[in-house]
Design an enzyme around this catalytic site. Sequence first.
Site, PDB file in Angstrom:
ATOM      1  N   ASP A   1       0.822  -1.195   0.000  1.00 55.59           N
ATOM      2  CA  ASP A   1       0.000   0.000   0.000  1.00 55.59           C
ATOM      3  C   ASP A   1       0.863   1.255   0.000  1.00 55.59           C
ATOM      4  OD1 ASP A   1      -2.354  -1.367  -0.031  1.00 55.59           O
ATOM      5  OD2 ASP A   1      -2.818  -1.101   2.091  1.00 55.59           O
TER       6      ASP A   1
ATOM      7  N   LYS B   1      -3.852   3.061  -2.726  1.00 57.03           N
ATOM      8  CA  LYS B   1      -5.207   3.577  -2.896  1.00 57.03           C
ATOM      9  C   LYS B   1      -5.307   4.826  -2.036  1.00 57.03           C
ATOM     10  CE  LYS B   1      -8.662   0.667  -3.073  1.00 57.03           C
ATOM     11  NZ  LYS B   1      -8.995   0.685  -4.491  1.00 57.03           N
TER      12      LYS B   1
ATOM     13  N   MET C   1      -9.936   7.694   7.795  1.00 54.17           N
ATOM     14  CA  MET C   1     -10.166   8.303   6.470  1.00 54.17           C
ATOM     15  C   MET C   1     -11.265   9.363   6.531  1.00 54.17           C
ATOM     16  SD  MET C   1      -9.998   4.687   4.369  1.00 54.17           S
ATOM     17  CE  MET C   1     -11.076   3.874   5.562  1.00 54.17           C
TER      18      MET C   1
END
Length: 265
Positions: free
Chosen positions: A57, A78, A192
């Site tokens: 990641d 991502k 997030m």
Amino acid sequence: MTATTDRLSLLEQLLGAPAPRLLPGHVWLVGAGPGDPGQLTLDALAALAQAEVLVHDDLVDARVLGLAPQAERVFAGKRGGRPSSTQADITATLITLARQGRRVLRLKGGDPYVFGRGGEEALALAEAGIPFRVVPGLTAGLATLAAAGIPATMRGINHAVVLATGHGAPGHEGELDWAALARLNQPLVLYMALRRLEATAQALLSAGMNPATPAAAVESGTLPGQRVVVTTLGELVNRVRAEGISSPAMIVIGGIVEMRGKLAR
């Protein structure tokens, strides 16, 4: 393979038992923890020592990646609002590499099964008949709080803690029931959450949560650049903007934030 053998031997000395083996054609979904390499588990180190290809990641620290110098690296980042690998492409890559007989390490920040889409990848591997193993990691929602001097639970303050994703802000598909979360009167730890922080804060306030509720934002938790902003729910959006807090960051809302003044070092 001498360096790999040496590293495995050292791990086995620490474990007092044989280290788990990453076999050809197998995929390990491994949690790299919140950032600091010191937060890695011994099983994660065993995977890093044996991997032939590392699918990682964006948020995995470069020092962690450096623990697998023998492995080919495949970026699978991502990030919201930026060009990113699609989930379908990532799972297809894992399956292809495994079918080539490679020892595959899928390295994720935090824990693979906590807002890391590890469950989706494990399901795809299972359906494809690919042998896999999940190696848990310290999830950022708990480790980051500890690094910031905020206990996730504290007797006399809370009996539960809610881990949620900030993607569920009002007006978006799959939105959370923020009113229900507000009524719990338990701390909220949001992953997030920066992109939709204003909508989330407004939803909680509209649901009746006290604007004086303690709140904090923790940027780059456990890393040398860690920054912590302590404020209230009513002032959270303004303070985050004023301080220029950016991703990766965790948001925590609730009485446990007040403990930072006594525990932070």
